[in-house]
Design a protein around this motif. Structure first.
Motif, mmCIF file in Angstrom:
data_model
loop_
_atom_site.group_PDB
_atom_site.id
_atom_site.type_symbol
_atom_site.label_atom_id
_atom_site.label_comp_id
_atom_site.label_asym_id
_atom_site.label_seq_id
_atom_site.Cartn_x
_atom_site.Cartn_y
_atom_site.Cartn_z
ATOM 1 N N GLU A 95 3.645 20.136 -0.871
ATOM 2 C CA GLU A 95 3.548 21.569 -1.155
ATOM 3 C C GLU A 95 3.425 22.410 0.115
ATOM 4 O OE1 GLU A 95 3.834 24.438 -4.094
ATOM 5 O OE2 GLU A 95 4.024 22.277 -4.237
ATOM 6 N N ALA A 127 11.341 14.247 -10.836
ATOM 7 C CA ALA A 127 10.384 13.237 -10.367
ATOM 8 C C ALA A 127 10.386 13.197 -8.850
ATOM 9 C CB ALA A 127 10.737 11.870 -10.936
ATOM 10 N N ALA A 128 11.565 13.342 -8.248
ATOM 11 C CA ALA A 128 11.636 13.334 -6.792
ATOM 12 C C ALA A 128 11.049 14.622 -6.218
ATOM 13 C CB ALA A 128 13.080 13.164 -6.337
ATOM 14 N N ARG A 188 -1.429 23.378 -8.137
ATOM 15 C CA ARG A 188 -0.796 23.828 -6.903
ATOM 16 C C ARG A 188 0.286 24.847 -7.207
ATOM 17 N NH1 ARG A 188 0.823 18.645 -3.587
ATOM 18 N NH2 ARG A 188 -1.196 17.902 -2.911
ATOM 19 N N THR A 223 8.545 16.346 -7.334
ATOM 20 C CA THR A 223 7.080 16.333 -7.332
ATOM 21 C C THR A 223 6.520 15.634 -6.098
ATOM 22 O OG1 THR A 223 7.091 14.333 -8.650
ATOM 23 C CG2 THR A 223 6.790 16.391 -9.831
ATOM 24 N N SER A 224 7.330 14.801 -5.443
ATOM 25 C CA SER A 224 6.789 14.099 -4.282
ATOM 26 C C SER A 224 7.027 14.864 -2.986
ATOM 27 C CB SER A 224 7.386 12.696 -4.200
ATOM 28 O OG SER A 224 8.748 12.793 -3.924
ATOM 29 N N ASN A 226 12.129 23.714 -12.222
ATOM 30 C CA ASN A 226 11.034 23.767 -11.266
ATOM 31 C C ASN A 226 10.469 25.168 -11.116
ATOM 32 O OD1 ASN A 226 9.407 22.298 -9.519
ATOM 33 N ND2 ASN A 226 10.523 23.071 -7.742
ATOM 34 N N LEU A 277 15.946 17.828 0.579
ATOM 35 C CA LEU A 277 15.003 16.725 0.380
ATOM 36 C C LEU A 277 15.386 15.851 -0.813
ATOM 37 C CD1 LEU A 277 11.597 18.382 1.274
ATOM 38 C CD2 LEU A 277 12.814 16.599 2.530
ATOM 39 N N ARG A 309 -0.443 18.892 -9.684
ATOM 40 C CA ARG A 309 0.805 19.571 -9.439
ATOM 41 C C ARG A 309 0.761 20.976 -10.019
ATOM 42 N NH1 ARG A 309 4.773 16.571 -12.366
ATOM 43 N NH2 ARG A 309 5.445 18.407 -13.453
ATOM 44 N N ILE A 366 21.467 7.764 -3.824
ATOM 45 C CA ILE A 366 21.338 6.556 -4.631
ATOM 46 C C ILE A 366 22.104 6.696 -5.941
ATOM 47 C CG2 ILE A 366 19.691 5.168 -5.917
ATOM 48 C CD1 ILE A 366 17.708 5.950 -3.623
ATOM 49 N N PRO A 413 11.968 10.049 -2.022
ATOM 50 C CA PRO A 413 12.221 10.386 -0.630
ATOM 51 C C PRO A 413 10.966 10.311 0.229
ATOM 52 C CG PRO A 413 12.361 12.324 -2.041
ATOM 53 C CD PRO A 413 12.217 11.147 -2.930
ATOM 54 N N ALA A 414 9.832 10.655 -0.309
ATOM 55 C CA ALA A 414 8.665 10.677 0.561
ATOM 56 C C ALA A 414 7.395 10.307 -0.175
ATOM 57 C CB ALA A 414 8.510 12.078 1.152
ATOM 58 N N SER A 430 3.645 9.269 -1.690
ATOM 59 C CA SER A 430 3.165 9.047 -3.040
ATOM 60 C C SER A 430 3.402 10.299 -3.870
ATOM 61 C CB SER A 430 1.695 8.702 -3.021
ATOM 62 O OG SER A 430 0.983 9.836 -2.585
ATOM 63 N N ILE A 431 3.220 10.108 -5.162
ATOM 64 C CA ILE A 431 3.576 11.167 -6.081
ATOM 65 C C ILE A 431 2.303 11.847 -6.567
ATOM 66 C CG2 ILE A 431 3.596 9.461 -7.925
ATOM 67 C CD1 ILE A 431 5.848 10.986 -9.158
ATOM 68 N N ILE A 444 11.394 6.792 -16.192
ATOM 69 C CA ILE A 444 12.325 7.203 -15.152
ATOM 70 C C ILE A 444 11.568 7.432 -13.854
ATOM 71 C CG2 ILE A 444 13.996 8.930 -14.466
ATOM 72 C CD1 ILE A 444 14.551 9.439 -17.337
ATOM 73 N N THR A 445 10.397 8.075 -13.988
ATOM 74 C CA THR A 445 9.591 8.334 -12.803
ATOM 75 C C THR A 445 9.151 7.039 -12.153
ATOM 76 O OG1 THR A 445 8.771 10.184 -14.077
ATOM 77 C CG2 THR A 445 7.750 9.803 -11.963
ATOM 78 N N LEU A 490 16.292 22.181 -10.272
ATOM 79 C CA LEU A 490 15.865 23.302 -9.440
ATOM 80 C C LEU A 490 15.383 24.457 -10.321
ATOM 81 C CD1 LEU A 490 18.659 23.379 -6.697
ATOM 82 C CD2 LEU A 490 16.324 22.550 -6.473
ATOM 83 N N ALA A 535 14.671 26.784 -2.744
ATOM 84 C CA ALA A 535 15.424 25.795 -3.532
ATOM 85 C C ALA A 535 16.624 25.291 -2.736
ATOM 86 C CB ALA A 535 15.884 26.414 -4.854
ATOM 87 N N ILE A 560 15.158 12.839 -13.393
ATOM 88 C CA ILE A 560 15.109 12.006 -12.190
ATOM 89 C C ILE A 560 14.864 12.882 -10.958
ATOM 90 C CG2 ILE A 560 16.412 10.413 -10.721
ATOM 91 C CD1 ILE A 560 17.944 9.569 -13.194
ATOM 92 N N PRO A 610 18.437 12.037 -0.534
ATOM 93 C CA PRO A 610 18.349 10.584 -0.691
ATOM 94 C C PRO A 610 18.489 10.134 -2.146
ATOM 95 C CG PRO A 610 16.611 11.373 0.749
ATOM 96 C CD PRO A 610 17.268 12.572 0.175
ATOM 97 N N THR A 611 17.796 10.857 -3.060
ATOM 98 C CA THR A 611 17.917 10.544 -4.481
ATOM 99 C C THR A 611 19.362 10.690 -4.930
ATOM 100 O OG1 THR A 611 15.736 11.509 -4.728
ATOM 101 C CG2 THR A 611 16.960 11.056 -6.735
#
Lengths: 315, 319
Positions: A201, A194-195, B26, A197-198, A107, A225, B23, A232, B13-14, B16-17, B312-313, A104, A218, A191, A228-229
């Motif tokens: 925006e 990476a989550a 944005r 970024t998906s 980011n 969001l 990024r 796991i 979670p959602a 495509s990346i 990792i990604t 966080l 945040a 990790i 879920p990560t």
């Protein structure tokens, strides 16, 4: 749709020569799994035997559950089982939380160069071997010649009593947890990043229009969001909760018996008994016990996750 | 044991990346404006954690360059004073350092090559979705993630059945494949463009030819990721050597270092017990040995870290 078409194309009949070639390709992997992953499972029969090297794994006489009884009545069982669970639960919680908070915060960092530099720095400990970690820790805690050490020097500055860390078992669950955070905090944060970024925006833009602060975003957007990560990672962690991080713990504690009451876990116990007592049957029994209970934990974790996070379930 | 420590499997979670370029563009757009408290907190927090990660490393480097007498008298300082290269001179004049490097290099290079080859080829066969083959093979390589025999049977297997004691292969073989990485490779292979492979098939290429001449060249990213994960595991592995190597001339670096520590550990824990040891540069030596053990990682780091993040990604998005 597309997948179905692809599957059909892939399922095209293959010739004998092709299947032979594929078998040839897969063979080394299959052989490895058979010997080194499944072989030891067969070797677990040792747990039910009065093993001696001369008669070998299959020649040694059976002795039923005697090995298990011996272990459970030895008095160490309770300590090492609770240590294993407590330490791993601490490791898991601390490194996940640290990873989440770091992600966080990373980011929020805008300067690309600084961001990349920081990411590299906090990721670095992941590459450091347990042995090196153990040496660093000694340098910090006990200094040169067993006196001093940076931590004690700092305690001195604040007029607090110094501690002989390597003879104080009570401190070690926390020290080891801190080591775990150091080692895995940055790795876990990658990790989570990476989550992150998906995440679309638009959600943030909408929140910004509504006047949300960065902290609010945040807390109310990113964190939920990431659940879920998180789920796991928790499942995987719980699955390993019975396999105390042997390499790190043993590298740090070595054979320092004073610390055993709080640091001895199943794996270190097995290794030590194997080396000092050489009782294969009993140690194999402990290993089997560990594997079975571990398996139960994995299954339970997977089932719970399936119940609550169906879309991202592992199995 | 250490292979199970590797990257966990993840699903994103959602959707495509976004690519990294997209990024940042944005982010810049959405972050114009005033500096918020949380941003300030973030800078401070991340910087502090960064220091927390790097200071132990710096202490070791500084310690390895500080004269032993000063180490014993004033403890550590962040700047080596008085400066001394004695530990390095001692290490480079002895035999064990070079033997250690040879062992570590052999284990890492040969091990990584074997690991990549076996992982990729098995994963490819699974990824082909062959009827009656792929699914059982997936389960076959998944079960060891959940259940394993443990230390004792493995020990008996390596020492009694395979008689690998004192061979570097006793270190390589038990950790040669990580089930998790097999599954990561499978998902990578499944995302390869099917058309290219079909085209090769129509041109009459056999399975082996397709794998070696088409699939592998297209799979450099995943091969790099596999290679890095495996290489780090092999380089840092010290428990298998501890179990299976008894001849000191075959010890890899980690084990030499471990011996260097273990020999004085308990003495060092007790105050006052170490006056005699202070005369030999024990501590400086240990630090220098540590630096030499992590030096290759430090050199490879700028390159490796990028691939690791990618790996990792990859695990995170393909799961």
């Amino acid at each position: 749709m597309e997948h179905a078409a692809q599957d059909r194309r892939r399922r095209r009949r293959i010739s004998k020569r092709d299947s032979l070639a594929l078998l040839l390709l897969a063979a080394p992997g299959i052989v490895w799994f058979t010997v080194f992953a499944y072989g030891p499972m067969v070797g677990l029969v040792v747990a039910f035997k009065d093993f001696n090297i001369r008669q070998g794994i299959f020649g040694s006489p059976w002795n039923g559950f005697a090995n298990f009884r011996y272990f459970l009545s030895s008095g160490d069982a309770w300590t090492i089982v609770t240590n294993t669970l407590v330490l791993n639960a601490l490791f898991l919680t601390a490194s996940l939380l640290a990873g989440l908070v770091l992600a966080l915060m990373l980011n929020e960092i805008r300067g690309q160069f600084y961001r990349r530099f920081m990411q590299s720095s906090i990721f670095f400990p992941y590459f450091v071997s347990p042995i090196v970690i153990s040496l660093m820790l000694q340098a910090i805690l006990s200094g040169v010649g067993g006196r001093g050490g940076i931590v004690n020097d700092m305690l001195n500055v604040f007029d607090l009593p110094q501690l002989a860390w390597y003879t104080t078992p009570g401190a070690w669950p926390w020290i080891l947890t801190l080591v775990k955070v150091w080692q895995l905090g940055g790795y876990t944060s990658v990790i989570f990043l990476a989550a992150i970024t998906s995440i679309s925006e638009e959600v943030y833009e909408a929140a910004a229009i509504d006047g949300a602060s960065r902290a609010r975003m945040a807390l109310s957007i990113t964190t939920p969001l990431l659940l879920p990560t998180m789920g796991i990672l928790v499942v995987l962690g719980v699955g390993r909760i019975f396999f105390g991080d042997f390499a790190t713990i043993y590298a740090i504690v070595q054979d320092n018996g004073i610390l055993f009451p709080t640091t001895d876990v199943i794996d270190t116990y097995v290794f030590r008994s194997l080396r000092t007592i050489g009782n294969f049957g009993t140690t194999a029994a402990i290993g089997l016990f560990q594997s079975v209970v571990g398996f139960v934990f994995v299954t339970a974790a997977v089932l719970v996750q399936r119940r609550f996070q169906k879309e991202s379930a592992i199995l | 044991m250490s292979t199970s420590e590797l990257a966990p499997e993840l699903t994103s979670p959602a959707g495509s990346i976004a690519g990294p370029g997209q990024r940042t563009a944005r982010r810049r757009r959405s972050l114009r404006g005033r500096l918020e408290p949380f941003t300030v907190v973030s800078y401070v927090g991340v910087s502090l954690f960064g220091l927390f990660c790097l200071i132990p490393l710096w202490m070791i480097i500084a310690g390895s360059l500080t004269d032993e007498s000063a180490l014993a008298r004033t403890g550590y300082s962040l700047f080596p004073h008085p400066f001394s290269l004695r530990a390095y001179e001692l290490l480079f004049s002895g035999q064990s350092l070079f033997g250690g490097y040879a062992a570590s290099l052999f284990i890492t290079v040969v091990g990584t090559a074997l690991s990549i080859y076996c992982t990729a080829s098995l994963a490819w066969v699974i990824a082909r979705r062959l009827p009656l083959v792929s699914r059982p093979l997936t389960i076959f390589s998944y079960i060891p993630m959940l259940f394993h025999g443990g230390l004792v049977p493995l020990y008996l297997l390596v020492t009694q059945v395979l008689s690998l004691t004192n061979s570097w292969f006793a270190v390589i073989l038990p950790i040669m494949m990580a089930p998790f990485l097999v599954l990561v490779a499978v998902s990578f292979f499944r995302a390869l463009p099917e058309e290219v492979i079909d085209a090769a098939r129509i041109d009459g290429a056999g399975e082996l030819r397709i794998f070696f001449q088409i699939v592998l060249p297209l799979s450099k990213p995943i091969l790099a990721v596999l290679g890095l994960f495996y290489a780090v595991t092999y380089w840092n592995e010290w428990f298998m050597p501890l179990l299976f190597l008894s001849d000191p001339s075959r010890y890899p670096l980690q084990l030499i270092l471990q011996n260097l520590i273990a020999n004085v550990t308990n003495a060092a824990a007790l105050p006052g017990a170490t006056a005699a040891q202070a005369s030999a540069p024990v501590y400086q030596l240990r630090f220098a040995m540590t630096v030499l053990t992590i030096a290759p990682i430090l050199f490879a780091y700028p390159f490796a870290q990028r691939f690791f993040v990618k790996g990792i990604t990859l695990g995170a998005t393909k799961g």
